[in-house]
Design a protein around this motif. Sequence first.
Motif, mmCIF file in Angstrom:
data_model
loop_
_atom_site.group_PDB
_atom_site.id
_atom_site.type_symbol
_atom_site.label_atom_id
_atom_site.label_comp_id
_atom_site.label_asym_id
_atom_site.label_seq_id
_atom_site.Cartn_x
_atom_site.Cartn_y
_atom_site.Cartn_z
ATOM 1 N N LEU A 1 6.180 -2.659 3.092
ATOM 2 C CA LEU A 1 5.751 -2.201 1.772
ATOM 3 C C LEU A 1 4.631 -1.181 1.906
ATOM 4 N N GLY A 2 4.963 -0.034 2.461
ATOM 5 C CA GLY A 2 4.012 1.061 2.563
ATOM 6 C C GLY A 2 3.293 1.144 3.890
ATOM 7 N N ARG A 3 2.888 0.005 4.452
ATOM 8 C CA ARG A 3 2.277 -0.050 5.780
ATOM 9 C C ARG A 3 2.935 -1.172 6.569
ATOM 10 N N ARG A 4 2.926 -1.029 7.905
ATOM 11 C CA ARG A 4 3.623 -2.003 8.741
ATOM 12 C C ARG A 4 3.061 -3.411 8.576
ATOM 13 N N SER A 5 1.800 -3.527 8.208
ATOM 14 C CA SER A 5 1.199 -4.853 8.032
ATOM 15 C C SER A 5 1.620 -5.520 6.730
ATOM 16 N N ALA B 1 -1.156 4.414 -4.310
ATOM 17 C CA ALA B 1 -0.686 4.626 -5.673
ATOM 18 C C ALA B 1 -0.475 3.258 -6.327
ATOM 19 N N PRO B 2 -0.479 3.186 -7.657
ATOM 20 C CA PRO B 2 -0.295 1.899 -8.335
ATOM 21 C C PRO B 2 1.167 1.463 -8.450
ATOM 22 N N PHE B 3 2.059 2.154 -7.747
ATOM 23 C CA PHE B 3 3.482 1.841 -7.791
ATOM 24 C C PHE B 3 4.130 2.385 -6.530
ATOM 25 N N PRO B 4 5.321 1.922 -6.162
ATOM 26 C CA PRO B 4 6.006 2.445 -4.971
ATOM 27 C C PRO B 4 6.334 3.924 -5.129
ATOM 28 N N THR B 5 5.973 4.727 -4.157
ATOM 29 C CA THR B 5 6.249 6.163 -4.218
ATOM 30 C C THR B 5 7.663 6.468 -3.728
ATOM 31 N N ARG B 6 8.158 7.624 -4.130
ATOM 32 C CA ARG B 6 9.473 8.048 -3.660
ATOM 33 C C ARG B 6 9.446 8.241 -2.141
ATOM 34 N N SER B 7 8.349 8.782 -1.628
ATOM 35 C CA SER B 7 8.226 8.985 -0.192
ATOM 36 C C SER B 7 8.342 7.665 0.561
ATOM 37 N N ALA B 8 7.660 6.629 0.063
ATOM 38 C CA ALA B 8 7.690 5.339 0.743
ATOM 39 C C ALA B 8 9.075 4.710 0.680
ATOM 40 N N MET B 9 9.759 4.841 -0.459
ATOM 41 C CA MET B 9 11.091 4.260 -0.580
ATOM 42 C C MET B 9 12.076 4.952 0.361
ATOM 43 N N ILE B 10 12.040 6.289 0.382
ATOM 44 C CA ILE B 10 12.944 7.010 1.284
ATOM 45 C C ILE B 10 12.565 6.741 2.736
ATOM 46 N N SER C 1 0.853 -1.186 0.000
ATOM 47 C CA SER C 1 0.000 0.000 0.000
ATOM 48 C C SER C 1 0.889 1.236 0.000
ATOM 49 N N TRP C 2 0.828 1.989 -1.094
ATOM 50 C CA TRP C 2 1.713 3.131 -1.287
ATOM 51 C C TRP C 2 0.887 4.410 -1.245
ATOM 52 N N GLY C 3 0.476 4.804 -0.027
ATOM 53 C CA GLY C 3 -0.371 5.981 0.140
ATOM 54 C C GLY C 3 0.248 7.213 -0.483
ATOM 55 N N GLU C 4 -0.586 7.966 -1.200
ATOM 56 C CA GLU C 4 -0.073 9.140 -1.917
ATOM 57 C C GLU C 4 -0.720 10.439 -1.454
ATOM 58 N N ARG C 5 -2.043 10.426 -1.155
ATOM 59 C CA ARG C 5 -2.743 11.683 -0.890
ATOM 60 C C ARG C 5 -3.595 11.664 0.375
ATOM 61 N N ASP D 1 5.011 13.207 -4.102
ATOM 62 C CA ASP D 1 5.546 12.182 -3.207
ATOM 63 C C ASP D 1 7.020 12.386 -2.870
ATOM 64 N N VAL D 2 7.512 13.606 -3.015
ATOM 65 C CA VAL D 2 8.893 13.904 -2.617
ATOM 66 C C VAL D 2 8.866 14.366 -1.165
ATOM 67 N N PRO D 3 9.370 13.556 -0.228
ATOM 68 C CA PRO D 3 9.216 13.895 1.193
ATOM 69 C C PRO D 3 10.121 15.044 1.620
ATOM 70 N N ARG D 4 9.521 16.015 2.321
ATOM 71 C CA ARG D 4 10.289 17.100 2.941
ATOM 72 C C ARG D 4 10.256 16.989 4.456
ATOM 73 N N SER D 5 9.230 16.301 4.980
ATOM 74 C CA SER D 5 9.160 16.052 6.417
ATOM 75 C C SER D 5 8.242 14.869 6.664
ATOM 76 N N PHE D 6 8.698 13.951 7.539
ATOM 77 C CA PHE D 6 7.873 12.834 7.978
ATOM 78 C C PHE D 6 7.290 13.072 9.369
ATOM 79 N N ASP D 7 7.509 14.266 9.903
ATOM 80 C CA ASP D 7 6.989 14.575 11.240
ATOM 81 C C ASP D 7 5.471 14.400 11.240
ATOM 82 N N PRO D 8 4.917 13.575 12.144
ATOM 83 C CA PRO D 8 3.466 13.349 12.156
ATOM 84 C C PRO D 8 2.645 14.622 12.278
#
Length: 257
Positions: free
Chosen positions: A140-144, A28-37, A14-18, A208-215
Amino acid sequence: MSGLVLRLAGPLQSWGERSAFLLDRDTAPFPTRSAMIGMFAAAEGVPRHDTAALERYEDLEFTVRVDRPGTRLVDYHTAGGGKPRDETAATSGGSNKGAAVITHRHYLTDAVFVVAVTGPDTTTDHIAQALHQPHWAPYLGRRSCVPDEPLLLRTRADDPAAELLHHVPLSPDPARPAPHDGTVPIAFLRERPPLSAQDEADVVTVQDVPRSFDPHGRRHDRRRLHRTVEHLPARLAASPHALHDRLIDYATKETAA
């Protein structure tokens, strides 16, 4: 510069995008840059609030090969029901919801992606070491969504994107057209226009370019992706019973010159 080759496969991805924290949580239908980083940062033990640490990943370039796009699944998900109000899920205001939280969570089932990660050797070497001995386990996008093995197929590949075209075994896909003229059509997503694509690229824009992962302050920028269909040698296609052995063989042996 060299890089890594990873294979992202598992029962669920699950590659959440929005839709972070919304009731309908997309993929998303593919791995996002945010998820990979995010995977790399977690493996290296980078805390979510350490926004400055994300700069180390800015020079990475991703190429995604879609071996099997998978099937979309929507899960009706509940949390916190049947409990006293003070034990139910918290709200952003600090109180409790008093009822179950209902969400619809989107997944890809049985999808397979192979990802080339190109960047400075010092960066990709640290990522490879972290994936071998992760601080926090990759998912793969989510802990589960637990990844299949092998996850990391190759380190210090001279040209990781070329590995996807010429050497990495293809996972079987019942929906894939039969080989024609000794080739099979496979979708690719690239961060720069391909130089040798047989077909003109479709350009898509994703945020999907991450600038902050702060919740409390997640931020993402946009990027452009170039989507093509490449015709790969049919010899790369592996049968279901031979796939694992071929992947292990590729992961443990140097590619023939």
